[in-house]
Design a protein around this motif. Sequence first.
Motif, mmCIF file in Angstrom:
data_model
loop_
_atom_site.group_PDB
_atom_site.id
_atom_site.type_symbol
_atom_site.label_atom_id
_atom_site.label_comp_id
_atom_site.label_asym_id
_atom_site.label_seq_id
_atom_site.Cartn_x
_atom_site.Cartn_y
_atom_site.Cartn_z
ATOM 1 N N VAL A 21 0.895 -1.084 0.187
ATOM 2 C CA VAL A 21 -0.016 0.101 0.169
ATOM 3 C C VAL A 21 0.818 1.309 -0.161
ATOM 4 O O VAL A 21 1.472 1.527 1.127
ATOM 5 N N ASN A 22 0.844 1.844 -1.032
ATOM 6 C CA ASN A 22 2.192 3.015 -1.429
ATOM 7 C C ASN A 22 2.036 4.088 -0.249
ATOM 8 O O ASN A 22 2.968 4.437 0.272
ATOM 9 N N SER A 23 0.648 4.438 0.209
ATOM 10 C CA SER A 23 0.799 5.680 1.244
ATOM 11 C C SER A 23 1.259 5.090 2.188
ATOM 12 O O SER A 23 1.985 6.011 3.310
ATOM 13 N N CYS A 24 1.112 3.914 2.754
ATOM 14 C CA CYS A 24 1.732 3.268 4.089
ATOM 15 C C CYS A 24 3.092 2.946 3.801
ATOM 16 O O CYS A 24 3.829 3.385 4.919
ATOM 17 N N LEU A 30 -8.278 -0.404 -3.448
ATOM 18 C CA LEU A 30 -8.164 -1.441 -1.936
ATOM 19 C C LEU A 30 -8.795 -0.580 -0.914
ATOM 20 O O LEU A 30 -9.596 -1.266 0.054
ATOM 21 N N GLU A 45 -4.550 1.529 -5.011
ATOM 22 C CA GLU A 45 -4.577 1.894 -3.619
ATOM 23 C C GLU A 45 -5.856 2.448 -3.292
ATOM 24 O O GLU A 45 -6.753 2.155 -2.338
#
Lengths: 291, 291
Positions: free
Chosen positions: A83-86, B194, B191
């Motif tokens: 998950v890119n933002s995480c 998801l 994302e």
Amino acid sequence: MTDTQHYYIGLDGGGTRCRARIADTQGNTLGEAVSGSANVFQNAKQAWQSVQSAISDANQQAGLSSSELTQAIIVAGLAGAEVNSCASEFLSLVQGFQHFTLLTDAQIACLGAHNGQDGAIYIVGTGAIGIAFESGHWRRVSGWGFPLDDIGSGAWLGQQAVRAALRAHDGVTPASDMTNQVWDHFNHSSENLLTWSGSANSGDYGQFSPLVTRAYKAGDPVALNIVQQQLDYLSEQMNSLVTNDLSLSLMGGLSDWIAPLLPMQLQNRLTPSQSDALTGALRYAQRGIKP
Amino acid sequence: MTDTQHYYIGLDGGGTRCRARIADTQGNTLGEAVSGSANVFQNAKQAWQSVQSAISDANQQAGLSSSELTQAIIVAGLAGAEVNSCASEFLSLVQGFQHFTLLTDAQIACLGAHNGQDGAIYIVGTGAIGIAFESGHWRRVSGWGFPLDDIGSGAWLGQQAVRAALRAHDGVTPASDMTNQVWDHFNHSSENLLTWSGSANSGDYGQFSPLVTRAYKAGDPVALNIVQQQLDYLSEQMNSLVTNDLSLSLMGGLSDWIAPLLPMQLQNRLTPSQSDALTGALRYAQRGIKP
């Protein structure tokens, strides 16, 4: 210890714990430690704390100086890093290291299975995900989460069993030993089933997976049908993953169940996993070194 | 007004409102009223209050005395009444009436469609459920709730579109205009998808249903495949429901979409709905009278 001596740190983190291992250029383990949860999707801050704690403890065991530590080449495979933002949030917290590469736990499992070389893994447990590493590039199939995805997983297998029980209850298809066993579980109360399904997660559905595999072995016609769908789906996914003669390792709680049932051209690809995810992270760190 | 004059009250209740209609033996409407939410699964107490309120208002219009009202034969079709514990809770609150029969909203819709006679309905909207009334007995198929059940519904159709988009994204199957449109919706961010899927309900999935039907009409190969699965599943369900030459009415937001695509032997069974659910409840009340 010479100027050209490098240190590598591998990290393997998930929802329950984080493991760290420090190795030297020769691949000798110098220190190992375990800390708490390191899932960047669940909590990036906590993941970073667990990573720091595991590195610090492993380093104490290894007896490296803090300047040697900052020069270490670190590869972490952490759950939720897809998950890119995480991943960004986690990486924004990382400091004190020159080389810190973040992969997912599935990616380092793939690297471990093939000892850092090209290859693919398919993990079939409660969930289902395929990962391939080839010529420095990653590919991934499925693993988008149940119930939307992870078709062919243990959770999906259980869901199909419950669906089949409902269809038998409605008189749409004949009941079988397997569908009767599902109703036994709910004390033959559709209300029990409905109440359960209102909050059932992938683990709850996955609990019915052994019931399906047992029924399959006993020749239950409903289970035979469900398992055939599982094999068709997983074969399609695996075939799309292992292009160019890539080796494939199966992992996860259902891997021993799936392996002998796969089509022969896929079975011929299967290789046992060579090492664990932590070793995979270290192999990747060693690949990345530019001395 | 003679001693043999009877009064019938039909009630149709769901999550947003409750409608009541009072009719005499001749079927003349004497009073009608609307009140608030009457879903016994969501809130049995509130459902009972809404029922009382709607009856009271309709009765005021009809100008019946309270003794005449207590003798009325009442049939209520309320959402959630298929959950036994909720139905019991609701019925434990009911007082002041000698005849009070509780059915589900789908059951009185079936009675309405066939004017109280034997027949079946299949409701295909965001959800999917089939109900048959035959020789005084009820049968029901599907409608156990998305994502476990309600296969072939609008929510299911949308879920298949999102799944197909994921498979195309993973390179397992070729992309199509339809899968590209799903990704357009999520700004081509896995994302975003998801995050959305983590809390998406049946209504959220159902929003993709028009995208699938449009793509089907445009000949999109992925949509053609999904719709064929939908038709296979719904046909199987409907065939199991309409035994003994029962007539079938289609209802719900996707009924006009489904009807012309069904196999001919099912299309030949289709009859337009004759009247509404409230009329169905009144017809059932009239059947039940023992003067």
